[in-house]
Design a protein around this motif. Sequence first.
Motif, PDB file in Angstrom:
ATOM      1  N   LYS A   1     -13.668   4.954  -4.196  1.00 36.10           N
ATOM      2  CA  LYS A   1     -13.002   5.340  -5.512  1.00 36.10           C
ATOM      3  C   LYS A   1     -11.764   4.239  -5.651  1.00 36.10           C
ATOM      4  CE  LYS A   1     -13.936  10.318  -5.104  1.00 36.10           C
ATOM      5  NZ  LYS A   1     -13.343  11.679  -4.945  1.00 36.10           N
ATOM      6  N   LYS A   2     -11.240   4.087  -4.411  1.00 43.74           N
ATOM      7  CA  LYS A   2     -10.136   2.935  -4.663  1.00 43.74           C
ATOM      8  C   LYS A   2     -10.488   1.657  -5.482  1.00 43.74           C
ATOM      9  CE  LYS A   2      -8.690   0.548  -1.112  1.00 43.74           C
ATOM     10  NZ  LYS A   2      -8.323  -0.028   0.119  1.00 43.74           N
TER      11      LYS A   2
ATOM     12  N   LEU B   1       1.028  -1.135  -0.149  1.00 43.86           N
ATOM     13  CA  LEU B   1      -0.019  -0.024   0.032  1.00 43.86           C
ATOM     14  C   LEU B   1       0.957   1.318   0.047  1.00 43.86           C
ATOM     15  CD1 LEU B   1      -2.775  -0.898   2.773  1.00 43.86           C
ATOM     16  CD2 LEU B   1      -2.804  -1.136   0.145  1.00 43.86           C
ATOM     17  N   THR B   2       0.359   2.258  -0.560  1.00 43.93           N
ATOM     18  CA  THR B   2       1.049   3.602  -0.492  1.00 43.93           C
ATOM     19  C   THR B   2       0.811   4.266   0.678  1.00 43.93           C
ATOM     20  OG1 THR B   2      -1.276   4.874  -1.147  1.00 43.93           O
ATOM     21  CG2 THR B   2       0.202   4.208  -2.898  1.00 43.93           C
ATOM     22  N   LYS B   3       1.570   5.283   1.224  1.00 43.20           N
ATOM     23  CA  LYS B   3       1.645   5.841   2.531  1.00 43.20           C
ATOM     24  C   LYS B   3       0.201   6.446   2.611  1.00 43.20           C
ATOM     25  CE  LYS B   3       3.835   9.552   5.157  1.00 43.20           C
ATOM     26  NZ  LYS B   3       4.752  10.663   5.191  1.00 43.20           N
ATOM     27  N   GLU B   4      -0.357   7.168   1.904  1.00 43.50           N
ATOM     28  CA  GLU B   4      -1.864   7.628   1.822  1.00 43.50           C
ATOM     29  C   GLU B   4      -2.761   6.583   2.351  1.00 43.50           C
ATOM     30  OE1 GLU B   4      -3.294   9.643  -1.713  1.00 43.50           O
ATOM     31  OE2 GLU B   4      -4.933  10.347  -0.526  1.00 43.50           O
ATOM     32  N   LEU B   5      -2.718   5.606   1.418  1.00 45.64           N
ATOM     33  CA  LEU B   5      -3.683   4.506   1.650  1.00 45.64           C
ATOM     34  C   LEU B   5      -3.436   3.984   3.284  1.00 45.64           C
ATOM     35  CD1 LEU B   5      -3.777   2.551  -1.507  1.00 45.64           C
ATOM     36  CD2 LEU B   5      -5.595   3.884  -0.512  1.00 45.64           C
ATOM     37  N   ILE B   6      -2.259   3.641   3.713  1.00 44.67           N
ATOM     38  CA  ILE B   6      -1.865   3.143   5.029  1.00 44.67           C
ATOM     39  C   ILE B   6      -2.694   4.181   6.149  1.00 44.67           C
ATOM     40  CG2 ILE B   6      -0.197   2.946   6.701  1.00 44.67           C
ATOM     41  CD1 ILE B   6       1.592   1.764   4.475  1.00 44.67           C
TER      42      ILE B   6
ATOM     43  N   ARG C   1      -6.291   3.897   6.115  1.00 45.39           N
ATOM     44  CA  ARG C   1      -6.783   2.470   6.821  1.00 45.39           C
ATOM     45  C   ARG C   1      -6.568   2.793   8.291  1.00 45.39           C
ATOM     46  NH1 ARG C   1      -6.079  -1.614   3.124  1.00 45.39           N
ATOM     47  NH2 ARG C   1      -6.199  -3.437   4.906  1.00 45.39           N
ATOM     48  N   GLU C   2      -5.571   3.498   8.821  1.00 45.38           N
ATOM     49  CA  GLU C   2      -4.985   3.443  10.158  1.00 45.38           C
ATOM     50  C   GLU C   2      -5.939   4.554  10.939  1.00 45.38           C
ATOM     51  OE1 GLU C   2      -0.116   2.679  10.314  1.00 45.38           O
ATOM     52  OE2 GLU C   2      -1.054   5.031  10.053  1.00 45.38           O
ATOM     53  N   GLY C   3      -6.612   5.464  10.299  1.00 45.64           N
ATOM     54  CA  GLY C   3      -7.416   6.218  10.574  1.00 45.64           C
ATOM     55  C   GLY C   3      -9.060   5.769  10.848  1.00 45.64           C
ATOM     56  N   GLU C   4      -9.228   4.956   9.864  1.00 48.85           N
ATOM     57  CA  GLU C   4     -10.517   4.137   9.842  1.00 48.85           C
ATOM     58  C   GLU C   4     -10.561   3.141  10.968  1.00 48.85           C
ATOM     59  OE1 GLU C   4     -13.056   1.050   6.996  1.00 48.85           O
ATOM     60  OE2 GLU C   4     -11.248   1.865   6.486  1.00 48.85           O
TER      61      GLU C   4
END
Length: 269
Positions: free
Chosen positions: A253-254, A81-86, A89-92
């Motif tokens: 979107k992903k 995963l990209t840094k943004e996706l990580i 996911r962590e925020g979720e």
Amino acid sequence: MKKRIFSIVAIAALSISSLAAQKSIRLGYIDMEYILENVPEYQEASRQLDNRVQEWKAEAEAQMQKVEDMKTRLDNERALLTKELIEEREGEIAFIEQKALEYQQNRFGPNGDYMIQKKQLVRPIQDQVFTAVQQIAENRNLDFVFDRTADIGMIYADQQYDVSETVLRTIKRTANREQLENRDEIKEFEQEENRTVEQDKEITEREELVEERKSEREAFIEQKKKERDSLKAARQKEFEERRAKILAERERKKDSILKTREKKTDTIN
């Protein structure tokens, strides 16, 4: 301090002993646990509450298990995963975990559903017991009735043995005597000691009126604080809902991008 408390207790004991010398004291006691165990309505309501508690526990465990599964899945996919996706996911995960903890607190915390419903369950039986105890005490001329299973113990007492005013008056005068520093203060204290109970009562009522007005002001301030806290909570809820919506949109979107890539790959092949 210990000596003072001992002296006050001794005064109370002497006051009761003085009354007891004029009349023999009659005691009685109950076993509240035994009573509750033999009230069918209480037992049935208790079983229903236990069933709800098991459902709450199962729901709490399921929520926390979901969080653990999400953490495990993220750890397994982190390298892909990209840094943004990580970060998304962590925020979720943090959001869902916070909700799970709030659920546990709302159900099993000190002011949660379990404690509230437990008190509501016992209160009607307690009211019946106290009413029955008062009637029995009056019929049998009992002066004190205790609950052998309770921390407080005494649940009924004849009013003639109430020496609260005497004890309170002694505490105040003892405290005042220890703070005296000059002759004027001593003279004023002696005048206070010579006041009758009725005079003390009149002064106390005036002081209570002042305290009541103070309490009203404090209640007004507390109400304003609650209103501010309520507004803050509403804004926080709005923020969380907006954030959850954004996360859901990003996830959609992903998924759409991944599906588009898969279609292109299938076309090339």
